[in-house]
Scaffold this active site. Structure first.
Site, PDB file in Angstrom:
ATOM      1  N   THR A 190       0.823  -1.205   0.000  1.00 60.37           N
ATOM      2  CA  THR A 190       0.000   0.000   0.000  1.00 60.37           C
ATOM      3  C   THR A 190       0.859   1.257   0.000  1.00 60.37           C
ATOM      4  O   THR A 190       1.910   1.278   0.622  1.00 60.37           O
ATOM      5  CB  THR A 190      -0.795  -0.018   1.331  1.00 60.37           C
ATOM      6  OG1 THR A 190      -1.563  -1.198   1.360  1.00 60.37           O
ATOM      7  CG2 THR A 190      -1.636   1.214   1.521  1.00 60.37           C
ATOM      8  N   ARG A 218     -13.713  -8.214   0.956  1.00 62.79           N
ATOM      9  CA  ARG A 218     -12.749  -7.917   2.028  1.00 62.79           C
ATOM     10  C   ARG A 218     -12.288  -6.446   1.950  1.00 62.79           C
ATOM     11  O   ARG A 218     -12.008  -5.917   0.881  1.00 62.79           O
ATOM     12  CB  ARG A 218     -11.545  -8.844   1.893  1.00 62.79           C
ATOM     13  CG  ARG A 218     -10.478  -8.660   2.971  1.00 62.79           C
ATOM     14  CD  ARG A 218      -9.326  -7.792   2.503  1.00 62.79           C
ATOM     15  NE  ARG A 218      -8.224  -7.749   3.463  1.00 62.79           N
ATOM     16  CZ  ARG A 218      -7.200  -6.923   3.373  1.00 62.79           C
ATOM     17  NH1 ARG A 218      -7.119  -6.075   2.384  1.00 62.79           N
ATOM     18  NH2 ARG A 218      -6.235  -6.935   4.280  1.00 62.79           N
ATOM     19  N   VAL A 219     -12.228  -5.817   3.097  1.00 64.80           N
ATOM     20  CA  VAL A 219     -11.703  -4.456   3.198  1.00 64.80           C
ATOM     21  C   VAL A 219     -10.557  -4.493   4.198  1.00 64.80           C
ATOM     22  O   VAL A 219     -10.688  -5.084   5.280  1.00 64.80           O
ATOM     23  CB  VAL A 219     -12.807  -3.478   3.677  1.00 64.80           C
ATOM     24  CG1 VAL A 219     -12.229  -2.108   3.986  1.00 64.80           C
ATOM     25  CG2 VAL A 219     -13.916  -3.373   2.624  1.00 64.80           C
ATOM     26  N   GLY A 220      -9.454  -3.860   3.865  1.00 62.21           N
ATOM     27  CA  GLY A 220      -8.295  -3.846   4.766  1.00 62.21           C
ATOM     28  C   GLY A 220      -8.253  -2.613   5.635  1.00 62.21           C
ATOM     29  O   GLY A 220      -9.261  -1.948   5.864  1.00 62.21           O
ATOM     30  N   ASP A 221      -7.069  -2.307   6.115  1.00 58.61           N
ATOM     31  CA  ASP A 221      -6.898  -1.174   7.028  1.00 58.61           C
ATOM     32  C   ASP A 221      -6.821   0.165   6.299  1.00 58.61           C
ATOM     33  O   ASP A 221      -7.118   1.209   6.885  1.00 58.61           O
ATOM     34  CB  ASP A 221      -5.601  -1.342   7.833  1.00 58.61           C
ATOM     35  CG  ASP A 221      -4.379  -1.390   6.912  1.00 58.61           C
ATOM     36  OD1 ASP A 221      -4.420  -2.114   5.895  1.00 58.61           O
ATOM     37  OD2 ASP A 221      -3.385  -0.693   7.200  1.00 58.61           O
ATOM     38  N   THR A 241       1.325  -0.016   6.204  1.00 58.04           N
ATOM     39  CA  THR A 241       1.286  -0.904   5.054  1.00 58.04           C
ATOM     40  C   THR A 241       1.436  -2.327   5.581  1.00 58.04           C
ATOM     41  O   THR A 241       1.922  -2.529   6.688  1.00 58.04           O
ATOM     42  CB  THR A 241       2.418  -0.558   4.055  1.00 58.04           C
ATOM     43  OG1 THR A 241       2.335  -1.433   2.928  1.00 58.04           O
ATOM     44  CG2 THR A 241       3.795  -0.703   4.676  1.00 58.04           C
ATOM     45  N   GLY A 242       1.015  -3.283   4.796  1.00 58.58           N
ATOM     46  CA  GLY A 242       1.126  -4.669   5.250  1.00 58.58           C
ATOM     47  C   GLY A 242      -0.236  -5.301   5.454  1.00 58.58           C
ATOM     48  O   GLY A 242      -1.237  -4.835   4.901  1.00 58.58           O
ATOM     49  N   GLY A 244      -3.499  -5.808   6.567  1.00 63.67           N
ATOM     50  CA  GLY A 244      -4.418  -4.856   7.174  1.00 63.67           C
ATOM     51  C   GLY A 244      -5.168  -5.373   8.381  1.00 63.67           C
ATOM     52  O   GLY A 244      -5.479  -4.609   9.302  1.00 63.67           O
TER      53      GLY A 244
HETATM   54  N1  GLY Z   1      -2.692  -2.755   3.979  1.00 62.85           N
HETATM   55  C1  GLY Z   1      -3.455  -3.045   2.875  1.00 62.85           C
HETATM   56  C2  GLY Z   1      -4.448  -4.096   3.072  1.00 62.85           C
HETATM   57  O1  GLY Z   1      -4.315  -4.909   3.969  1.00 62.85           O
HETATM   58  O2  GLY Z   1      -5.391  -4.148   2.322  1.00 62.85           O
END
Ligand code: GLY
Length: 329
Positions: A190, A218-221, A241-242, A244
């Site tokens: 990200t 799915r939704v990340g951070d 980043t990483g 989420g």
């Molecule tokens: N950090 C991005 C995600 O996990 O979608």
């Protein structure tokens, strides 16, 4: 009610908050950051996750001619959203397991205004849609079809986000459908960007196509304010980043900003953020997280789980790609 009107109606309250020294809320047992930075003392600066040189250069172009931090971070991350060779952000991002490219992004300004889009399809610049959510609606997050419809109403164009390269990779992936994280290998890099403009105001943006071959929906951070990004103009800002899911579990970026409020340097705060995550994942080594932070004085810091995470910094003294220290060696 449009957000602009809402803000106008609330302007007295907002001004009151901005004028309150944050130091007053700190407890005796913590060392508060000295709120000595003033508009003229802080030179413009931008940092972003990973070695996104072109994105930080674009943001610097905006800052160096007196542009706002908000414009800088939006313009900066748009460079990666448009770059189809970057297969983790915007157009050309890898799809989910159903073959859909779904994008997440958010943006936050010095006044604490924020906007976000999640699970957005067919639009190449989710960060700009997020900014429109912030500026043109009374809401903060728009999702899926609603976000897409709103984007068209705002003049964004429908685009096919799957490229020849990502389509081929997806077809290859379908042969095994194995889902595993590969540390630092672009299934989660990200872009999070933080900037201070010449007025000393902070803003941040974060945008991603999320984990490659994730579950549909799915939704990340990255689009979650407080998790993938947080800005507090009195203290500093942080982004992540990483993987989420792990960042969300600790509300990572908010945590780091609050640690800076209590007196930790950006570096110390990022280290503590990663350590909190590792406490919940004792012995687990199969994931990467990178945190990046900046304080009101323009000091920066970063920390990650595994070696390999870097961040790009651009200011009047030049630009560099800075490697992070890591929890594991
Ligand atoms: N950090 C991005 C995600 O996990 O979608």
């Amino acid at each position: 009610m449009k957000r602009r009107k809402f803000i106008k109606n609330s302007s007295l309250t907002t001004a009151g908050i901005a004028a309150t020294p944050f130091i007053a809320s700190c407890k005796n047992d913590v060392k508060p950051i000295e709120a000595t930075a003033t508009a003229t003392q802080v030179k413009p600066i931008v940092v972003c996750t990973w070695d996104f040189k072109n994105a930080s250069a674009k943001a610097w172009e905006v800052l160096s001619i007196g542009g706002s931090a908000l414009d800088a971070v939006e313009q900066g991350v748009r460079v990666e959203e448009a770059d189809i060779t970057n297969e983790t952000v915007g157009k050309g991002g890898r799809p989910d397991r159903d073959g859909n490219v779904t994008l997440d992004a958010c943006i936050m300004d010095a006044a604490g205004n924020c906007g976000s889009v999640v699970y957005l399809k067919n639009i190449a610049h989710p960060v700009s849609v997020a900014r429109k959510v912030m500026e043109e609606t009374p809401h903060i997050i728009l999702a899926g079809e609603g976000a897409e419809k709103f984007a068209y109403e705002q003049g964004f164009k429908k685009e096919n986000l799957l490229t020849e390269s990502t389509r081929k990779q997806y077809q290859e992936w379908l042969k095994t459908s194995e889902y595993e994280t590969i540390i630092n290998i672009e299934n989660h890099d990200t872009i999070g960007m933080l900037a201070i403009d010449e007025n000393g105001d902070l803003s941040g943006a974060c945008t991603t196509s999320g984990m490659a071959y994730k579950f549909g929906g799915r939704v990340g951070d990255s689009p979650i304010i407080g998790a993938g990004l947080f800005v507090d103009n009195e203290v500093g800002a942080a982004t992540a980043t990483g993987v989420g899911e792990e960042v969300i579990r600790t509300v990572g970026s908010f945590l780091i900003v609050e640690l800076m409020r209590q007196g930790k340097s950006p570096q110390e705060a990022c280290e503590e953020g990663v350590k909190r995550i590792m406490k919940k994942n004792e012995g687990r080594k199969d994931f990467q997280i990178g945190f990046l932070a900046i304080n009101k004085n323009g000091e920066t810091g970063s920390y990650c789980v595994h070696p390999g995470f870097t961040y790009r910094k651009y200011d009047n003294s030049g630009h560099e790609n800075i490697p992070s220290n890591s929890f594991y060696s």
